[in-house]
Design an enzyme around this catalytic site. Structure first.
Site, PDB file in Angstrom:
ATOM      1  N   ASP A  21       7.833 -13.722  15.820  1.00 54.66           N
ATOM      2  CA  ASP A  21       8.444 -13.972  14.517  1.00 54.66           C
ATOM      3  C   ASP A  21       8.068 -15.378  14.050  1.00 54.66           C
ATOM      4  O   ASP A  21       7.247 -16.056  14.682  1.00 54.66           O
ATOM      5  CB  ASP A  21       9.962 -13.772  14.584  1.00 54.66           C
ATOM      6  CG  ASP A  21      10.645 -14.704  15.589  1.00 54.66           C
ATOM      7  OD1 ASP A  21      10.054 -15.741  15.978  1.00 54.66           O
ATOM      8  OD2 ASP A  21      11.788 -14.401  15.965  1.00 54.66           O
ATOM      9  N   LYS A  22       8.665 -15.834  12.965  1.00 54.45           N
ATOM     10  CA  LYS A  22       8.321 -17.157  12.423  1.00 54.45           C
ATOM     11  C   LYS A  22       8.623 -18.300  13.382  1.00 54.45           C
ATOM     12  O   LYS A  22       8.027 -19.363  13.296  1.00 54.45           O
ATOM     13  CB  LYS A  22       9.043 -17.385  11.095  1.00 54.45           C
ATOM     14  CG  LYS A  22       8.433 -16.612   9.963  1.00 54.45           C
ATOM     15  CD  LYS A  22       9.072 -17.037   8.652  1.00 54.45           C
ATOM     16  CE  LYS A  22       8.379 -16.385   7.515  1.00 54.45           C
ATOM     17  NZ  LYS A  22       7.593 -17.288   6.734  1.00 54.45           N
TER      18      LYS A  22
END
Length: 136
Positions: A21-22
């Site tokens: 994810d980020k």
């Protein structure tokens, strides 16, 4: 955790950027993908070519239940080891357990329960003896 009598098959995976994810943490669904790969590698290591099993026997092993327990996150570019073993076999189901580790640290533990089904008839069948032997 498997005991000394249980066959454990290990394989490695590298965390790709696409798996995160980020924040750079592996998405929770990726662990299930790794455990599914572990299940197929377990069968291969025990002499069962799953693709051939499907084509020649007309049988498949769909997942009927999955559970995961997350302990610590994996991150982009980590190398992880997936350990897979069979914890139980009943008349028509096989339970594959697995752990995902990084440098010996358990990141995730889980179990995948599969049934055995006849593909053309879409009905459950007993675990074939050859599969039972390979997983014992």
């Amino acid at each position: 955790m498997p005991d000394d009598r249980t066959a454990v098959v290990r394989h490695r995976a590298r965390v790709g950027y696409v798996d995160t994810d980020k924040a750079g943490v592996v998405h929770h669904t990726v662990y299930l993908v790794w455990m599914e790969a572990g299940r197929i590698e377990y069968l291969r290591a025990r002499g069962v070519d799953y693709r051939r099993f499907e084509v020649e026997r007309g049988l498949a092993m769909p997942v009927v239940e999955a559970s995961l327990a997350y302990r610590s996150p994996a991150r982009f570019d980590d190398e992880v080891v997936i350990e897979t073993w069979v914890s139980s076999i009943t008349r028509a189901r096989i339970v594959f357990e697995a752990r995902v580790l990084r440098d010996g640290e358990v990141l995730c533990e889980g179990a995948i329960t599969t049934a055995v089904v006849h593909l053309a008839e879409a009905r459950p069948v007993s675990v074939p003896e050859e599969l039972r032997r390979a997983c014992s």
